[in-house]
Structure formats: C-alpha cells, structure tokens
Design a protein around this motif. Structure first.
Motif, PDB file in Angstrom:
ATOM      1  N   LYS A 140       0.816  -1.220   0.000  1.00  0.00           N
ATOM      2  CA  LYS A 140       0.000   0.000   0.000  1.00  0.00           C
ATOM      3  C   LYS A 140       0.849   1.270   0.000  1.00  0.00           C
ATOM      4  O   LYS A 140       0.342   2.358  -0.252  1.00  0.00           O
ATOM      5  N   TRP A 141       2.111   1.167   0.282  1.00  0.00           N
ATOM      6  CA  TRP A 141       2.953   2.336   0.534  1.00  0.00           C
ATOM      7  C   TRP A 141       3.345   3.047  -0.763  1.00  0.00           C
ATOM      8  O   TRP A 141       3.764   2.415  -1.729  1.00  0.00           O
ATOM      9  N   LEU A 142       3.262   4.374  -0.719  1.00  0.00           N
ATOM     10  CA  LEU A 142       3.803   5.202  -1.794  1.00  0.00           C
ATOM     11  C   LEU A 142       4.711   6.261  -1.200  1.00  0.00           C
ATOM     12  O   LEU A 142       4.412   6.836  -0.149  1.00  0.00           O
ATOM     13  N   TYR A 143       5.809   6.528  -1.912  1.00  0.00           N
ATOM     14  CA  TYR A 143       6.811   7.478  -1.458  1.00  0.00           C
ATOM     15  C   TYR A 143       6.751   8.745  -2.309  1.00  0.00           C
ATOM     16  O   TYR A 143       6.441   8.694  -3.508  1.00  0.00           O
ATOM     17  N   LEU A 144       7.072   9.861  -1.682  1.00  0.00           N
ATOM     18  CA  LEU A 144       7.124  11.147  -2.370  1.00  0.00           C
ATOM     19  C   LEU A 144       8.599  11.487  -2.595  1.00  0.00           C
ATOM     20  O   LEU A 144       9.326  11.826  -1.668  1.00  0.00           O
ATOM     21  N   HIS A 145       9.045  11.393  -3.851  1.00  0.00           N
ATOM     22  CA  HIS A 145      10.468  11.528  -4.171  1.00  0.00           C
ATOM     23  C   HIS A 145      10.898  12.979  -4.388  1.00  0.00           C
ATOM     24  O   HIS A 145      12.093  13.279  -4.304  1.00  0.00           O
ATOM     25  N   GLY A 146       9.966  13.842  -4.701  1.00  0.00           N
ATOM     26  CA  GLY A 146      10.275  15.247  -4.904  1.00  0.00           C
ATOM     27  C   GLY A 146       8.987  16.048  -4.916  1.00  0.00           C
ATOM     28  O   GLY A 146       7.940  15.536  -5.328  1.00  0.00           O
ATOM     29  N   TYR A 147       9.058  17.280  -4.454  1.00  0.00           N
ATOM     30  CA  TYR A 147       7.860  18.116  -4.443  1.00  0.00           C
ATOM     31  C   TYR A 147       8.264  19.582  -4.391  1.00  0.00           C
ATOM     32  O   TYR A 147       9.343  19.934  -3.892  1.00  0.00           O
ATOM     33  N   THR A 148       7.396  20.442  -4.925  1.00  0.00           N
ATOM     34  CA  THR A 148       7.671  21.872  -4.984  1.00  0.00           C
ATOM     35  C   THR A 148       6.385  22.663  -4.817  1.00  0.00           C
ATOM     36  O   THR A 148       5.289  22.175  -5.114  1.00  0.00           O
ATOM     37  N   ASP A 149       6.547  23.916  -4.388  1.00  0.00           N
ATOM     38  CA  ASP A 149       5.438  24.870  -4.279  1.00  0.00           C
ATOM     39  C   ASP A 149       5.956  26.236  -4.707  1.00  0.00           C
ATOM     40  O   ASP A 149       6.923  26.737  -4.107  1.00  0.00           O
ATOM     41  N   THR A 150       5.336  26.834  -5.717  1.00  0.00           N
ATOM     42  CA  THR A 150       5.748  28.152  -6.182  1.00  0.00           C
ATOM     43  C   THR A 150       4.530  29.035  -6.412  1.00  0.00           C
ATOM     44  O   THR A 150       3.403  28.536  -6.551  1.00  0.00           O
ATOM     45  N   LYS A 151       4.772  30.354  -6.465  1.00  0.00           N
ATOM     46  CA  LYS A 151       3.696  31.326  -6.646  1.00  0.00           C
ATOM     47  C   LYS A 151       4.045  32.296  -7.756  1.00  0.00           C
ATOM     48  O   LYS A 151       5.198  32.683  -7.911  1.00  0.00           O
ATOM     49  N   GLU A 152       3.024  32.713  -8.474  1.00  0.00           N
ATOM     50  CA  GLU A 152       3.177  33.650  -9.580  1.00  0.00           C
ATOM     51  C   GLU A 152       2.720  35.044  -9.143  1.00  0.00           C
ATOM     52  O   GLU A 152       2.034  35.207  -8.130  1.00  0.00           O
ATOM     53  N   GLN A 159       6.207   7.733 -15.919  1.00  0.00           N
ATOM     54  CA  GLN A 159       5.296   6.916 -16.731  1.00  0.00           C
ATOM     55  C   GLN A 159       3.837   7.388 -16.642  1.00  0.00           C
ATOM     56  O   GLN A 159       3.043   7.130 -17.551  1.00  0.00           O
ATOM     57  N   HIS A 160       3.479   8.071 -15.534  1.00  0.00           N
ATOM     58  CA  HIS A 160       2.074   8.397 -15.292  1.00  0.00           C
ATOM     59  C   HIS A 160       1.947   9.842 -14.820  1.00  0.00           C
ATOM     60  O   HIS A 160       2.728  10.297 -13.980  1.00  0.00           O
ATOM     61  N   ASN A 188     -10.339  20.863  -4.395  1.00  0.00           N
ATOM     62  CA  ASN A 188      -9.915  19.518  -4.006  1.00  0.00           C
ATOM     63  C   ASN A 188      -9.601  18.586  -5.167  1.00  0.00           C
ATOM     64  O   ASN A 188      -9.279  17.416  -4.946  1.00  0.00           O
ATOM     65  N   TYR A 189      -9.663  19.074  -6.418  1.00  0.00           N
ATOM     66  CA  TYR A 189      -9.491  18.143  -7.539  1.00  0.00           C
ATOM     67  C   TYR A 189      -8.209  17.326  -7.429  1.00  0.00           C
ATOM     68  O   TYR A 189      -8.210  16.103  -7.662  1.00  0.00           O
ATOM     69  N   THR A 190      -7.083  17.967  -7.121  1.00  0.00           N
ATOM     70  CA  THR A 190      -5.806  17.256  -7.174  1.00  0.00           C
ATOM     71  C   THR A 190      -5.732  16.128  -6.149  1.00  0.00           C
ATOM     72  O   THR A 190      -4.944  15.193  -6.322  1.00  0.00           O
ATOM     73  N   MET A 191      -6.558  16.160  -5.108  1.00  0.00           N
ATOM     74  CA  MET A 191      -6.589  15.017  -4.203  1.00  0.00           C
ATOM     75  C   MET A 191      -7.140  13.783  -4.928  1.00  0.00           C
ATOM     76  O   MET A 191      -6.674  12.659  -4.707  1.00  0.00           O
ATOM     77  N   HIS A 192      -8.098  13.999  -5.817  1.00  0.00           N
ATOM     78  CA  HIS A 192      -8.582  12.899  -6.663  1.00  0.00           C
ATOM     79  C   HIS A 192      -7.474  12.436  -7.605  1.00  0.00           C
ATOM     80  O   HIS A 192      -7.297  11.234  -7.829  1.00  0.00           O
ATOM     81  N   GLY A 193      -6.739  13.403  -8.165  1.00  0.00           N
ATOM     82  CA  GLY A 193      -5.646  13.046  -9.057  1.00  0.00           C
ATOM     83  C   GLY A 193      -4.595  12.195  -8.370  1.00  0.00           C
ATOM     84  O   GLY A 193      -4.114  11.205  -8.929  1.00  0.00           O
ATOM     85  N   ILE A 194      -4.243  12.572  -7.131  1.00  0.00           N
ATOM     86  CA  ILE A 194      -3.253  11.798  -6.373  1.00  0.00           C
ATOM     87  C   ILE A 194      -3.803  10.419  -6.030  1.00  0.00           C
ATOM     88  O   ILE A 194      -3.090   9.408  -6.114  1.00  0.00           O
ATOM     89  N   ALA A 195      -5.069  10.356  -5.628  1.00  0.00           N
ATOM     90  CA  ALA A 195      -5.676   9.068  -5.280  1.00  0.00           C
ATOM     91  C   ALA A 195      -5.688   8.125  -6.475  1.00  0.00           C
ATOM     92  O   ALA A 195      -5.351   6.934  -6.367  1.00  0.00           O
ATOM     93  N   GLU A 196      -6.061   8.659  -7.635  1.00  0.00           N
ATOM     94  CA  GLU A 196      -6.098   7.819  -8.832  1.00  0.00           C
ATOM     95  C   GLU A 196      -4.691   7.413  -9.247  1.00  0.00           C
ATOM     96  O   GLU A 196      -4.446   6.284  -9.686  1.00  0.00           O
ATOM     97  N   ARG A 230       0.412   1.532  -7.865  1.00  0.00           N
ATOM     98  CA  ARG A 230       0.393   0.209  -7.209  1.00  0.00           C
ATOM     99  C   ARG A 230       0.277  -0.916  -8.228  1.00  0.00           C
ATOM    100  O   ARG A 230       0.829  -2.001  -8.035  1.00  0.00           O
ATOM    101  N   LYS A 231      -0.442  -0.646  -9.329  1.00  0.00           N
ATOM    102  CA  LYS A 231      -0.569  -1.661 -10.378  1.00  0.00           C
ATOM    103  C   LYS A 231       0.690  -1.768 -11.235  1.00  0.00           C
ATOM    104  O   LYS A 231       0.861  -2.750 -11.965  1.00  0.00           O
TER     105      LYS A 231
END
Length: 531
Positions: free
Chosen positions: A281-293, A327-328, A371-379, A385-386
């Motif tokens: 079930k585990w997923l790892y977060l290998h990199g992440y960023t937050d920026t503003k325009e 890949q995704h 909240n859309y991106t929470m659906h994107g992350i869930a999907e 996992r597959k």
C-alpha cells in the motif's frame, strides 16, 4: 524493505466518492458527509484495523462555499469542517487544519505533512476535502430546505482564504475581471499571439488537448460527466455548447457542479509497521515543490507561467528524474492552457502515448473546487500500485496559473528521504522582469491580449490588456458600454498586436481602435454648474 528509515513519510490509503443528485433531496449528502465517506474509504484502503482512533491530524481542503467573501453555502456549513469529518468516522485528532484557497492545496498539504511526519510532529494524518455543489444547486432550484449547519467543539487552525498574496487588486474589479475563466481567456489569447496562430487553428489545438481526457473520463466510474468527445465536438459552438468567454465554449471549462470527495492517509514507515499496514500500500514522495506567480499585469509573458515551469522542473530535479522517467501523469486541467503549457515545460510531444490525466480532468471527470488534485493523487496511487517501481507526477494549480504544487510519487522507496525546499525555484520566479503598471493610461498603445464575455451566446463586452507605446507600461481597459463596433472588431480574433487608443476612467479605462472613435464615448466636459 527493512532497511528504510522508520521516519520516512509515506502515503498508505486513498479514497474517492462521486454521488449523483438523489431523487429525494432530503437525503442529499453535505460536503462533510461526502468527505467523511471518502475518508472511510481511505481507511479501508490502508487495510489495517482501528486506524481512525490513531489519527492525530485531520487537514481539510477549503470548500468553495468558504473560499470567497460572497459564496457562503445557502444550506449552512459546519463551523469546524475538519472536525465535522473526523466526528463522522469516530476520529478524535489532536489537530484540525482548514487550508487556504487554491487547487494547489491538496499536493501542498501532502508536502507539508510529510515534513511534519518526518520530524515526528505527528503520526497519522488524514487529508480530505469535498464539494456538494450539485446537491446545493438542485435543492435551490427545487426549493428544498436543508440545514447543514453544525457547531463542532475543538481546536481549529483556520488558515483563512489567502496566505496574503492576493490574486485580485482594485484594477481587476474596476474592469469587471473577477472570474477564473476571464483570466484564463486573457492568458489563452496571449499564448495564441506568442505562437502566431489564428483563432481557428488555436481552437482546434485546444480541442485536441482535451479530447484524450474525455476518453479517460468515459472509462472512469467516478466521472461526473463520462462522455467521449472529438476535438471538433468540444470546440464547435452550439446551443448546448455556448461560448462563455473567448476562446472557451462550455465544454472545455472545469465543471464545479459535482458531488465529489477524496481523502489521503499519510504516516511514516515505522508507524505503518506498528499499525499493520501492508507494504504493497505504501507510496513514497520523491520530490515536491510549491511556487507562486505574480498578479496578471506584472507577469513578463501573459501566456506563460515561470512559476509553473519552476515547480514542474524543480520537482523532477528534487526526485533526480527527467520527464522521460515519468510513466504516469495527472496534470491540472481546469482550462486547456494549463495542460498545453505543462506539456511544453515537460517536453511532452503531442503524440506522446502517455495519458496526461488519471481521472479524466476537471471538465469531464469533474472539478470539485479546490480539491481536484486530491482525486488526481488518489487515482495516481492506484495506477502506481498496479505498476510497481514506476513513477507518477501530480500537478495542482490554483488561481489563474498563480499557485503551483507538484509531487513525484512511486512505490519505489526513497533511500534517504529529505524535506524539499522550493526557495531556489521561487527566487527564479521573483527575479523576472516586472512590467510596470499605468494606473491612468492615456494615448496610443498595443493590444497584448483580450477576452470577450458572453451571455447566452451573445457578446456582452470585452476586456483587454494593453501596453502604452510611450512608456511601455501595462493597463487593463474595456470597450465603452455602447461601443459595439470595437467589441465586434475584438470578437473577430484578429486584433492581437493591433494599435489601440486608451483613456482613463475610474469606472474602467476605455479603449478603441482610433482616437476619433474613442472620443465619441468620452464623458462630456462640464464647464459651468447649472443652478
């Protein structure tokens, strides 16, 4: 995987809910109901017993009803949304957080709480959010009175609507620029000018960007609008597919009339083992960023976002990856320009077989507010996992390409997880040239971009961004109220780069294509007072 540092943060559970409007609206789910159902599914997905009682933080994405000063839910809302969700799943968290506005917020919260989990500040975090706008609109249309107000005791860190970086100034209000689709229309036409394309060619390209999204949405049982369209069908204006603002017909605009919720369950490797959550079930977060325009008028290129570029490329750099290694994807898709620009930044060719959405996108899967991106992350989690060992990118966008959050996920473990800093990427954004704004523009100028507002398919007026020739300063302007000739010229789509003339007005600067025509609509000068 016994050698993984126990402090390594991981995503262990995901849940999503999509509900139709019920025949009996007295049984309609509220925002909190839908979010709680998604949360229960995330707990179930994690696969261990008694997880709800171990949750010590619930952080909720702000609902649209709480996102704008005049948008309070007519049916009422809990005064403590995160704890209203927690109550429904029998969780008693130590901390409740209600995040600021923006479609970037789900991914931003993942990064924030991964850091806090790694630092030992919390152990099991539930992120959740939902919209029930379809139910609200149905109840309002049918005159059904519902009461969703709740008074919930307990701590709440309510972060407010904004972090202090406001998207709107008085200039936008003076020129009736208040909706996202108007700003995206301005950016879309600016991008068309940069590409040197005529309107028909550019519209076809927008349809080609979104047509593959409809194919994914058609196959997704959680889609609110699961129908396949061709590029031509998306862009052909009909009675049911009217223009709302140029260059957008209704079909290619995010649809917020949904009942959708999503939830993510976060913890650490050590806590997952203690709770009995299986490693598959585990997923790892290998990199992440937050920026503003910056605000619109201060962006060097109106059809691009440096902050988007830095967020996407920065997350890949943090993960030690290139776009070819991903890949995704789930790319935020409120309007075509977001996908087009992200694809360009990532170097993804138009014929690349990798889908750019996991859900089907905001106009077709549904656009559940912030909240859309929470659906994107869930999907994306289900997809990864597959396909063990593969990598996926989730990109969330807030405002009008104003706030950007990106995460790189995989079932492949992180060898030495470290918090990611976005400071260097934000510095690149802040270091750009900043065009000056003229608050009282007068004289000859160049029309940089435009959008036309429509009502029931008929043009109402247009707003433009121009640049004065004598000082190169930027400004907004609108056509005079009765100036149909200027409106018709702009609507044809051939005025980008044209010479225009502008004069100042506190109710909204006016422009036209000749000084003589402009002066026809100037207020009369009163030399004397009449008794």
């Amino acid at each position: 995987m016994s050698n993984i540092d126990g402090k390594t943060p991981i995503l262990v559970g995901v849940g999503q809910v999509t509900e139709p409007v019920p025949d009996d609206l007295t049984q309609a789910s509220s925002h909190a109901d839908i979010a709680a159902k998604a949360a229960a599914l995330a707990l179930q997905d994690a696969g261990a017993a008694n997880l709800a009682e171990a949750i010590d933080v619930v952080a909720a994405v702000r609902t649209f009803a709480d996102s704008f000063p005049m948008s309070n839910c007519p049916l009422g809302m809990p005064d403590n949304f995160p704890r209203a969700v927690a109550k429904r799943i029998n969780a008693t968290p130590k901390q409740a957080v209600y995040e600021i506005v923006g479609g970037q917020s789900p991914q931003k919260l993942v990064g924030e709480f991964f850091e806090k989990l790694n630092a030992g500040e919390c152990e099991l975090v539930l992120l959740t959010g939902a919209e029930a706008i379809a139910n609200i609109r149905a109840a309002s249309r049918q005159g059904v009175k519902l009461n969703w107000h709740e008074e919930i005791e307990g701590q709440l860190e309510n972060r407010g609507r904004s972090d202090g970086n406001h998207l709107l100034t008085r200039l936008e209000f003076e020129h009736n620029l208040m909706t996202p689709m108007q700003f995206y229309g301005l950016m879309e036409n600016a991008r068309r000018k940069e590409l040197g394309q005529d309107l028909a060619t550019y519209q076809q390209a927008m349809g080609e960007v979104f047509a593959p999204f409809t194919e994914v949405a058609e196959q997704n049982p959680l889609s609110m609008f699961p129908k396949r369209y061709s590029a031509e069908e998306l862009m052909t204006v009909t009675e049911k597919n009217r223009l709302l603002v140029s260059p957008y017909p209704k079909a290619v605009i995010a649809k917020d009339g949904v009942n959708q919720g999503a939830a993510l369950l976060l913890t650490t490797v050590a806590k997952a083992r203690e709770l009995g959550i299986a490693e598959d079930k585990w997923l790892y977060l290998h990199g992440y960023t937050d920026t503003k325009e910056r605000v619109m008028l201060e962006r060097p290129k109106l059809g691009q976002s440096k902050a988007m570029q830095q967020a996407l490329l920065g997350a890949l750099e943090q993960a030690g990856k290139h776009s070819d290694d991903i890949q995704h994807f789930d790319i935020y898709s409120c309007f075509p320009i977001v996908v087009s620009e992200a694809r360009g930044v990532l170097g993804i060719a138009a014929d690349d077989p990798r889908p750019l959405t996991q859900t089907g996108g905001l106009p077709f899967f549904g656009g559940p507010g912030n909240n859309y991106t929470m659906h994107g992350i869930a999907e994306l989690a289900h997809t990864l996992r597959k396909d063990p060992g593969s990598f996926g990118l989730a990109y969330g966008n807030g405002g009008w390409m104003s706030k950007h959050s990106v995460g790189i996920y995989s079932t492949a473990p992180c060898s030495n997880w470290q918090p990611c800093s976005s400071a260097a990427y934000q510095q690149q954004v802040d270091a750009q040239e900043k065009p000056e704004i003229d608050y009282s523009p007068e004289g000859e100028a160049v029309l940089e971009t435009y959008t036309v507002n429509y009502h029931k398919g008929k043009p109402l007026g247009c707003a433009i961004i121009g640049r004065l020739k004598h000082n190169h300063k930027r400004f907004y302007a609108i056509n005079a109220f009765l100036d149909g000739e200027t409106l018709q010229t702009v609507e044809k789509g051939e005025a980008l780069g044209a010479t225009i003339y502008v004069e100042t007005d506190p109710k909204g600067n006016r422009f036209a294509f000749s000084p003589e025509h402009l002066h026809q609509f100037s207020p009369a000068v009163v030399d004397t007072f009449q008794a």
